[in-house]
Scaffold this active site. Structure first.
Site, PDB file in Angstrom:
ATOM      1  N   ASP A   1       0.848  -1.191   0.000  1.00 46.26           N
ATOM      2  CA  ASP A   1       0.000   0.000   0.000  1.00 46.26           C
ATOM      3  C   ASP A   1       0.876   1.231   0.000  1.00 46.26           C
ATOM      4  O   ASP A   1       2.058   1.171   0.362  1.00 46.26           O
ATOM      5  CB  ASP A   1      -0.939   0.019   1.211  1.00 46.26           C
ATOM      6  CG  ASP A   1      -2.167   0.910   0.968  1.00 46.26           C
ATOM      7  OD1 ASP A   1      -2.396   1.348  -0.174  1.00 46.26           O
ATOM      8  OD2 ASP A   1      -2.903   1.177   1.936  1.00 46.26           O
ATOM      9  N   GLY A   2       0.302   2.329  -0.420  1.00 42.91           N
ATOM     10  CA  GLY A   2       1.000   3.594  -0.417  1.00 42.91           C
ATOM     11  C   GLY A   2       0.005   4.726  -0.500  1.00 42.91           C
ATOM     12  O   GLY A   2      -1.129   4.540  -0.928  1.00 42.91           O
TER      13      GLY A   2
ATOM     14  N   GLU B   1       2.404   3.633  -4.287  1.00 47.22           N
ATOM     15  CA  GLU B   1       1.916   2.276  -4.562  1.00 47.22           C
ATOM     16  C   GLU B   1       2.955   1.490  -5.363  1.00 47.22           C
ATOM     17  O   GLU B   1       3.235   0.319  -5.065  1.00 47.22           O
ATOM     18  CB  GLU B   1       0.596   2.322  -5.345  1.00 47.22           C
ATOM     19  CG  GLU B   1      -0.569   2.940  -4.600  1.00 47.22           C
ATOM     20  CD  GLU B   1      -1.246   2.024  -3.594  1.00 47.22           C
ATOM     21  OE1 GLU B   1      -0.807   0.868  -3.413  1.00 47.22           O
ATOM     22  OE2 GLU B   1      -2.235   2.473  -2.991  1.00 47.22           O
TER      23      GLU B   1
ATOM     24  N   ASP C   1      -4.319  -2.761  -3.367  1.00 50.60           N
ATOM     25  CA  ASP C   1      -5.622  -2.103  -3.495  1.00 50.60           C
ATOM     26  C   ASP C   1      -5.567  -1.004  -4.549  1.00 50.60           C
ATOM     27  O   ASP C   1      -6.500  -0.227  -4.699  1.00 50.60           O
ATOM     28  CB  ASP C   1      -6.117  -1.566  -2.151  1.00 50.60           C
ATOM     29  CG  ASP C   1      -5.236  -0.485  -1.557  1.00 50.60           C
ATOM     30  OD1 ASP C   1      -4.269  -0.037  -2.213  1.00 50.60           O
ATOM     31  OD2 ASP C   1      -5.513  -0.068  -0.408  1.00 50.60           O
TER      32      ASP C   1
ATOM     33  N   HIS D   1      -9.649  -0.681   2.375  1.00 49.30           N
ATOM     34  CA  HIS D   1     -10.506  -0.288   3.509  1.00 49.30           C
ATOM     35  C   HIS D   1     -11.799  -1.096   3.559  1.00 49.30           C
ATOM     36  O   HIS D   1     -12.864  -0.567   3.856  1.00 49.30           O
ATOM     37  CB  HIS D   1     -10.794   1.215   3.460  1.00 49.30           C
ATOM     38  CG  HIS D   1      -9.548   2.034   3.308  1.00 49.30           C
ATOM     39  ND1 HIS D   1      -8.618   2.176   4.329  1.00 49.30           N
ATOM     40  CD2 HIS D   1      -9.049   2.707   2.250  1.00 49.30           C
ATOM     41  CE1 HIS D   1      -7.620   2.925   3.894  1.00 49.30           C
ATOM     42  NE2 HIS D   1      -7.843   3.248   2.636  1.00 49.30           N
TER      43      HIS D   1
ATOM     44  N   ASP E   1      -1.731  -0.437   5.030  1.00 46.18           N
ATOM     45  CA  ASP E   1      -2.166   0.957   5.044  1.00 46.18           C
ATOM     46  C   ASP E   1      -1.663   1.673   6.303  1.00 46.18           C
ATOM     47  O   ASP E   1      -1.142   2.792   6.217  1.00 46.18           O
ATOM     48  CB  ASP E   1      -3.697   1.020   4.967  1.00 46.18           C
ATOM     49  CG  ASP E   1      -4.214   2.441   5.003  1.00 46.18           C
ATOM     50  OD1 ASP E   1      -3.986   3.179   4.027  1.00 46.18           O
ATOM     51  OD2 ASP E   1      -4.836   2.823   6.013  1.00 46.18           O
TER      52      ASP E   1
END
Length: 161
Positions: free
Chosen positions: A23-24, A61, A83, A137, A147
């Site tokens: 994640d980023g 990301e 994601d 999320h 995250d």
């Protein structure tokens, strides 16, 4: 009558697969950003994270994915969970066309983040990578952990919310 070989595709042995969650993000975008990757092999978990002062969500990301793949010590079967539809679509659908067009988009503009796309391609070429999109999320524990790690990395480096 000649006999035919039957090819059976078996699911990967979980003991031979590296699971990666990445994640980023930035706050604001563009602005200070953080990235994270969680690598799981058997019962060993390795967490990586970092931050950059002036960046974008998309760059974070991509850096997470590149860094995770570069951290692997030998060729592996990898399932990389992201994601980011930008990462997922870029690596699985758009790259062949970009390369064919000299790293130009469908509109003829230069592709953004070419440096990172090339870095991911180089890091991935020695592995068998299955790219899996997960909804962000949405309660996936490992995605939520990635995250949090990315946010913590950004906050540790630059403060803020």
């Amino acid at each position: 009558m000649a006999s035919e070989d039957v090819v059976v595709s078996l699911p990967p042995d979980p003991d031979k697969v590296v699971q990666i969650w990445t994640d980023g993000g930035c706050k604001p975008n563009p602005g200070p950003g953080g990235w994270a990757a969680i690598l799981v092999f058997r019962n060993v978990v390795k967490e990586l994270s970092g931050a950059e002062a002036k960046t974008t969500n998309n760059r974070m990301e991509l850096i997470a994915a590149a860094t995770a793949l570069e951290a692997l010590k030998r060729p592996c079967h990898v399932v990389l969970h992201t994601d980011s539809q930008y990462l997922q679509n870029g690596i699985t659908r758009w790259i062949p066309g970009w390369i064919r067009k000299g790293w130009r988009s469908s509109t003829g503009e230069p592709v953004a983040n070419v440096d990172l796309w090339k870095r991911i391609m180089a890091a991935a070429e020695v592995h068998r990578v299955d790219w899996r999109w997960v909804r962000g999320h949405a309660g996936n524990d490992m995605n939520e952990r990635a995250d949090r790690l990315a946010t913590e990395a950004r906050r540790a480096a630059f403060g803020g919310g």
